[in-house]
Each structure stands twice: as structure tokens, then as C-alpha cells.
Motif scaffolding. Structure first.
Motif, PDB file in Angstrom:
ATOM      1  N   LYS A   1      47.443  42.750 -12.324  1.00  0.00           N
ATOM      2  CA  LYS A   1      47.806  41.713 -13.295  1.00  0.00           C
ATOM      3  C   LYS A   1      48.886  42.225 -14.253  1.00  0.00           C
ATOM      4  O   LYS A   1      49.861  41.535 -14.525  1.00  0.00           O
ATOM      5  N   LYS A   2      48.719  43.460 -14.726  1.00  0.00           N
ATOM      6  CA  LYS A   2      49.729  44.040 -15.618  1.00  0.00           C
ATOM      7  C   LYS A   2      51.063  44.222 -14.902  1.00  0.00           C
ATOM      8  O   LYS A   2      52.118  43.966 -15.476  1.00  0.00           O
ATOM      9  N   LEU A   3      51.019  44.670 -13.629  1.00  0.00           N
ATOM     10  CA  LEU A   3      52.256  44.839 -12.864  1.00  0.00           C
ATOM     11  C   LEU A   3      52.963  43.504 -12.633  1.00  0.00           C
ATOM     12  O   LEU A   3      54.189  43.415 -12.744  1.00  0.00           O
ATOM     13  N   ILE A   4      52.184  42.469 -12.337  1.00  0.00           N
ATOM     14  CA  ILE A   4      52.775  41.142 -12.116  1.00  0.00           C
ATOM     15  C   ILE A   4      53.399  40.633 -13.405  1.00  0.00           C
ATOM     16  O   ILE A   4      54.519  40.110 -13.399  1.00  0.00           O
ATOM     17  N   TYR A   5      52.698  40.776 -14.531  1.00  0.00           N
ATOM     18  CA  TYR A   5      53.257  40.335 -15.810  1.00  0.00           C
ATOM     19  C   TYR A   5      54.508  41.140 -16.172  1.00  0.00           C
ATOM     20  O   TYR A   5      55.497  40.583 -16.648  1.00  0.00           O
ATOM     21  N   LYS A   6      54.467  42.440 -15.913  1.00  0.00           N
ATOM     22  CA  LYS A   6      55.627  43.291 -16.221  1.00  0.00           C
ATOM     23  C   LYS A   6      56.822  42.897 -15.361  1.00  0.00           C
ATOM     24  O   LYS A   6      57.943  42.767 -15.865  1.00  0.00           O
ATOM     25  N   LEU A   7      56.596  42.679 -14.070  1.00  0.00           N
ATOM     26  CA  LEU A   7      57.660  42.260 -13.170  1.00  0.00           C
ATOM     27  C   LEU A   7      58.185  40.879 -13.558  1.00  0.00           C
ATOM     28  O   LEU A   7      59.395  40.648 -13.576  1.00  0.00           O
ATOM     29  N   GLY A   8      57.290  39.980 -13.883  1.00  0.00           N
ATOM     30  CA  GLY A   8      57.691  38.637 -14.290  1.00  0.00           C
ATOM     31  C   GLY A   8      58.525  38.630 -15.555  1.00  0.00           C
ATOM     32  O   GLY A   8      59.531  37.925 -15.658  1.00  0.00           O
ATOM     33  N   ARG A   9      58.124  39.412 -16.522  1.00  0.00           N
ATOM     34  CA  ARG A   9      58.878  39.496 -17.785  1.00  0.00           C
ATOM     35  C   ARG A   9      60.237  40.167 -17.568  1.00  0.00           C
ATOM     36  O   ARG A   9      61.233  39.760 -18.137  1.00  0.00           O
ATOM     37  N   ALA A  10      60.268  41.207 -16.728  1.00  0.00           N
ATOM     38  CA  ALA A  10      61.517  41.934 -16.476  1.00  0.00           C
ATOM     39  C   ALA A  10      62.549  41.054 -15.778  1.00  0.00           C
ATOM     40  O   ALA A  10      63.745  41.237 -15.960  1.00  0.00           O
ATOM     41  N   THR A  11      62.075  40.086 -14.990  1.00  0.00           N
ATOM     42  CA  THR A  11      62.993  39.213 -14.255  1.00  0.00           C
ATOM     43  C   THR A  11      63.097  37.828 -14.888  1.00  0.00           C
ATOM     44  O   THR A  11      63.589  36.905 -14.255  1.00  0.00           O
ATOM     45  N   ASN A  12      62.625  37.684 -16.116  1.00  0.00           N
ATOM     46  CA  ASN A  12      62.712  36.429 -16.879  1.00  0.00           C
ATOM     47  C   ASN A  12      62.078  35.239 -16.169  1.00  0.00           C
ATOM     48  O   ASN A  12      62.626  34.146 -16.162  1.00  0.00           O
ATOM     49  N   ILE A  13      60.934  35.440 -15.575  1.00  0.00           N
ATOM     50  CA  ILE A  13      60.200  34.357 -14.923  1.00  0.00           C
ATOM     51  C   ILE A  13      59.265  33.753 -15.963  1.00  0.00           C
ATOM     52  O   ILE A  13      58.652  34.471 -16.755  1.00  0.00           O
ATOM     53  N   ASN A  14      59.143  32.412 -15.940  1.00  0.00           N
ATOM     54  CA  ASN A  14      58.333  31.779 -16.986  1.00  0.00           C
ATOM     55  C   ASN A  14      56.847  32.090 -16.805  1.00  0.00           C
ATOM     56  O   ASN A  14      56.383  32.438 -15.721  1.00  0.00           O
ATOM     57  N   ASP A  15      56.114  31.953 -17.892  1.00  0.00           N
ATOM     58  CA  ASP A  15      54.704  32.363 -17.936  1.00  0.00           C
ATOM     59  C   ASP A  15      53.821  31.590 -16.960  1.00  0.00           C
ATOM     60  O   ASP A  15      52.855  32.137 -16.423  1.00  0.00           O
ATOM     61  N   ALA A  16      54.111  30.309 -16.744  1.00  0.00           N
ATOM     62  CA  ALA A  16      53.281  29.516 -15.837  1.00  0.00           C
ATOM     63  C   ALA A  16      53.316  30.091 -14.419  1.00  0.00           C
ATOM     64  O   ALA A  16      52.285  30.185 -13.750  1.00  0.00           O
ATOM     65  N   ARG A  17      54.483  30.503 -13.962  1.00  0.00           N
ATOM     66  CA  ARG A  17      54.592  31.097 -12.624  1.00  0.00           C
ATOM     67  C   ARG A  17      53.915  32.450 -12.566  1.00  0.00           C
ATOM     68  O   ARG A  17      53.293  32.804 -11.564  1.00  0.00           O
ATOM     69  N   ILE A  18      54.015  33.217 -13.641  1.00  0.00           N
ATOM     70  CA  ILE A  18      53.356  34.528 -13.684  1.00  0.00           C
ATOM     71  C   ILE A  18      51.838  34.342 -13.580  1.00  0.00           C
ATOM     72  O   ILE A  18      51.172  35.047 -12.822  1.00  0.00           O
ATOM     73  N   ARG A  19      51.298  33.391 -14.328  1.00  0.00           N
ATOM     74  CA  ARG A  19      49.850  33.128 -14.281  1.00  0.00           C
ATOM     75  C   ARG A  19      49.422  32.641 -12.896  1.00  0.00           C
ATOM     76  O   ARG A  19      48.352  32.996 -12.408  1.00  0.00           O
ATOM     77  N   LEU A  20      50.243  31.830 -12.258  1.00  0.00           N
ATOM     78  CA  LEU A  20      49.929  31.318 -10.928  1.00  0.00           C
ATOM     79  C   LEU A  20      49.824  32.456  -9.912  1.00  0.00           C
ATOM     80  O   LEU A  20      48.855  32.537  -9.152  1.00  0.00           O
ATOM     81  N   ILE A  21      50.784  33.345  -9.901  1.00  0.00           N
ATOM     82  CA  ILE A  21      50.753  34.482  -8.977  1.00  0.00           C
ATOM     83  C   ILE A  21      49.574  35.397  -9.302  1.00  0.00           C
ATOM     84  O   ILE A  21      48.926  35.939  -8.406  1.00  0.00           O
ATOM     85  N   SER A  22      49.264  35.526 -10.564  1.00  0.00           N
ATOM     86  CA  SER A  22      48.111  36.329 -10.973  1.00  0.00           C
ATOM     87  C   SER A  22      46.813  35.725 -10.425  1.00  0.00           C
ATOM     88  O   SER A  22      45.928  36.449  -9.958  1.00  0.00           O
ATOM     89  N   ARG A  23      46.708  34.396 -10.457  1.00  0.00           N
ATOM     90  CA  ARG A  23      45.521  33.734  -9.897  1.00  0.00           C
ATOM     91  C   ARG A  23      45.436  33.934  -8.395  1.00  0.00           C
ATOM     92  O   ARG A  23      44.352  34.164  -7.849  1.00  0.00           O
TER      93      ARG A  23
END
Length: 176
Positions: A28-50
Motif C-alpha cells: 500500500k505504501k509503495l503504491i501510494y508512493k508510486l502514485g504520488r511520484a507520477t502525479n496520479i490522483n488519489d481515487a486511482r491510487i485507492r482503487l489499485i490499493s483495493r
């Protein structure tokens, strides 16, 4: 009686659950870190985390069946029966699964972001629009005339796409 009979299996199960929880936290931390580093919005980050959490739960259930003594031949019979039923059911909704899979692929390797102006090279319906949102099943594209087009994720990966302007939304808001 139950706890005495299955003491070893229960201890292994607790260790497995702790391992899975730690793995989930790290992923989850890696996905959030990758998502933030590539400017992906939070909704998509949460979806991939689920999606990751569901996958880990399914893997845990499979491992638990082996811990409690299920034989491979028993699981093969169960899975072949379940997959036969699911195969028939999923054939009817293959496009939904295709869009979800495309959404996951787009999370990790889609070169365009929300706000970019793109051109989709489709011979039947060419589109030039600004990406307004990227969802699990489709993209929201805003045309120059203000119309909103939803474009399926699986099609965006199959068509040639040209980046016209990076962050066209930000540039348009500066002019106002």
C-alpha cells in the motif's frame, strides 16, 4: 478440542495473517508512493490499493486451505467446477473485466495525466479532448465544444494517442 486438534495449523495461520498484513502495508505504501511520484490522483491510487488487497486475501485463502490439509486434487476439482461456472458468467461481462485490467495497466504505465490534451486516432470517431478524469472503467474526456465523452479504458490502450498539450487545464485556467 478444536484448538488442541488444530494447534499447529492455527499458529501457522496467525503467522501467515501477520505476514500478509505486513505485506499489504508495504504494498500500500509503495503504491501510494508510486502514485504520488507520477502525479496520479488519489481515487486511482485507492482503487489499485483495493485491487491489491483483494488479491492478497484470495492468496491467503488459497494458502489457508493447504495449511488445514486440503489436497491438490480436491482443490483442482473445486477450482475446475468454479471456473466452469465463472467462465460462462464472465464471458458475458468480458468487456468489464477488460476495462478493469486496462485501468490497472494504465495506473502503472499510462503516459498521459489528468489535464493533458490528447488526440485519439480512431478512423470512425477521432477525438481531440482534455483528459478530465481517469476512472476504473473509462476516461472522461472534455471536447473543445464542452461535451463530455466517456472513453473505455480498453480502447484507449488499443488506439494510437498523441499528446497535444501537457496540462491543458492549467494553461486554460491561467488565461481567465
Amino acid at each position: 478440542m478444536f484448538f488442541e486438534t488444530y494447534k499447529t495449523e492455527l499458529i501457522i495461520s496467525v503467522v501467515l495473517i501477520i505476514f500478509i498484513l505486513i505485506t499489504r502495508l508495504i504494498l500500500k505504501k509503495l503504491i501510494y508512493k508510486l502514485g504520488r511520484a507520477t502525479n496520479i490522483n488519489d481515487a486511482r491510487i485507492r482503487l489499485i490499493s483495493r485491487y491489491t488487497t483483494v488479491t492478497l486475501v484470495l492468496i491467503t485463502l488459497l494458502v489457508e486451505t493447504f495449511i488445514f490439509g486440503a489436497q491438490l486434487k480436491d482443490l483442482a476439482l473445486l477450482f475446475s467446477s468454479v471456473f466452469a461456472v465463472l467462465g460462462i458468467a464472465l464471458f458475458a461481462i468480458w468487456s468489464i473485466l477488460s476495462n478493469i485490467t486496462s485501468g490497472v495497466i494504465m495506473f502503472f504505465s499510462f503516459p498521459y495525466k489528468v489535464g493533458d490534451k490528447i488526440q485519439i486516432h480512431d478512423k470512425d470517431f477521432p477525438i481531440e479532448a482534455i483528459i478530465e478524469d481517469i476512472r476504473a472503467f473509462h476516461l472522461h474526456l472534455r471536447l473543445d465544444n464542452g461535451d463530455l465523452v466517456t472513453y473505455p479504458n480498453n480502447l484507449i490502450l488499443q488506439k494510437a494517442v498523441t499528446l497535444i498539450k501537457k496540462d491543458a487545464i492549467d494553461e486554460g485556467s491561467d488565461a481567465i
